[in-house]
Design an enzyme around this catalytic site. Sequence first.
Site, PDB file in Angstrom:
ATOM      1  N   PHE A  68      39.174  38.575  28.117  1.00 57.39           N
ATOM      2  CA  PHE A  68      39.332  39.204  27.046  1.00 57.39           C
ATOM      3  C   PHE A  68      38.588  38.079  25.691  1.00 57.39           C
ATOM      4  O   PHE A  68      38.385  38.659  24.432  1.00 57.39           O
ATOM      5  CB  PHE A  68      40.987  39.061  26.512  1.00 57.39           C
ATOM      6  CG  PHE A  68      40.662  40.090  25.185  1.00 57.39           C
ATOM      7  CD1 PHE A  68      41.032  41.224  25.399  1.00 57.39           C
ATOM      8  CD2 PHE A  68      41.185  39.552  23.950  1.00 57.39           C
ATOM      9  CE1 PHE A  68      40.480  41.881  24.241  1.00 57.39           C
ATOM     10  CE2 PHE A  68      41.184  40.442  22.897  1.00 57.39           C
ATOM     11  CZ  PHE A  68      41.495  41.755  22.604  1.00 57.39           C
ATOM     12  N   ILE A  91      41.162  40.739  37.467  1.00 59.42           N
ATOM     13  CA  ILE A  91      41.673  41.493  38.781  1.00 59.42           C
ATOM     14  C   ILE A  91      42.767  42.427  38.978  1.00 59.42           C
ATOM     15  O   ILE A  91      43.591  41.609  37.704  1.00 59.42           O
ATOM     16  CB  ILE A  91      42.670  40.302  39.998  1.00 59.42           C
ATOM     17  CG1 ILE A  91      40.820  39.195  40.089  1.00 59.42           C
ATOM     18  CG2 ILE A  91      42.568  40.846  40.888  1.00 59.42           C
ATOM     19  CD1 ILE A  91      41.273  38.150  41.118  1.00 59.42           C
ATOM     20  N   HIS A  97      46.783  46.885  31.745  1.00 54.79           N
ATOM     21  CA  HIS A  97      46.490  45.540  31.611  1.00 54.79           C
ATOM     22  C   HIS A  97      44.579  45.246  32.187  1.00 54.79           C
ATOM     23  O   HIS A  97      43.508  45.233  31.272  1.00 54.79           O
ATOM     24  CB  HIS A  97      47.045  44.094  31.913  1.00 54.79           C
ATOM     25  CG  HIS A  97      46.777  43.018  31.662  1.00 54.79           C
ATOM     26  ND1 HIS A  97      47.003  42.928  29.735  1.00 54.79           N
ATOM     27  CD2 HIS A  97      46.041  41.630  31.845  1.00 54.79           C
ATOM     28  CE1 HIS A  97      46.221  41.380  29.863  1.00 54.79           C
ATOM     29  NE2 HIS A  97      46.190  41.001  30.869  1.00 54.79           N
TER      30      HIS A  97
END
Length: 165
Positions: A68, A91, A97
């Site tokens: 991020f 992953i 999320h």
Amino acid sequence: MSGAGALSIDPEELATLRQTAPELRVAVVASRWHSRIMGGLTGGAERFFDDVGINAARVTRLAAPGSFELPVLAAGAAHHHDAVVALGVVIRGGTPHFDYVCSAATDGLVKVTVETRTPVGFGLLTCDDEQQAIDRAGLEGSREDKGYEAAHAAVAAAVQLRTLG
């Protein structure tokens, strides 16, 4: 199928890059999550730099807490470098999320490259499971080397931009 239609880097292009790339200043922005996979990705970028003669002293390495944060570090690096290589891996888990992080990181990196006019090599793996990431990480036995490919993309684009004057 991953890898289908992938760009091959021919020896002639590498020879051309060896003449022009060594003077570039490059930043590698790499996430700290999934250390084994990240070791493969950063190793691939370093192999590319070696192949085209970019001295390690001309490469700045920045560690991102996670994928991020890649865009903000890439933006900072873009102002001081000719090319940026962004490396990370996300992953899929059992929550949304994954979608938010992948979308934010991808959109942010696109924004960085367009707004700064500094090429950002996209080496963010977005995988359903760890094995898919390992297969792309440039590790021994991997089918692909996305770190190498991302470094190539950033450096080749930076060299092309220099021809524009």
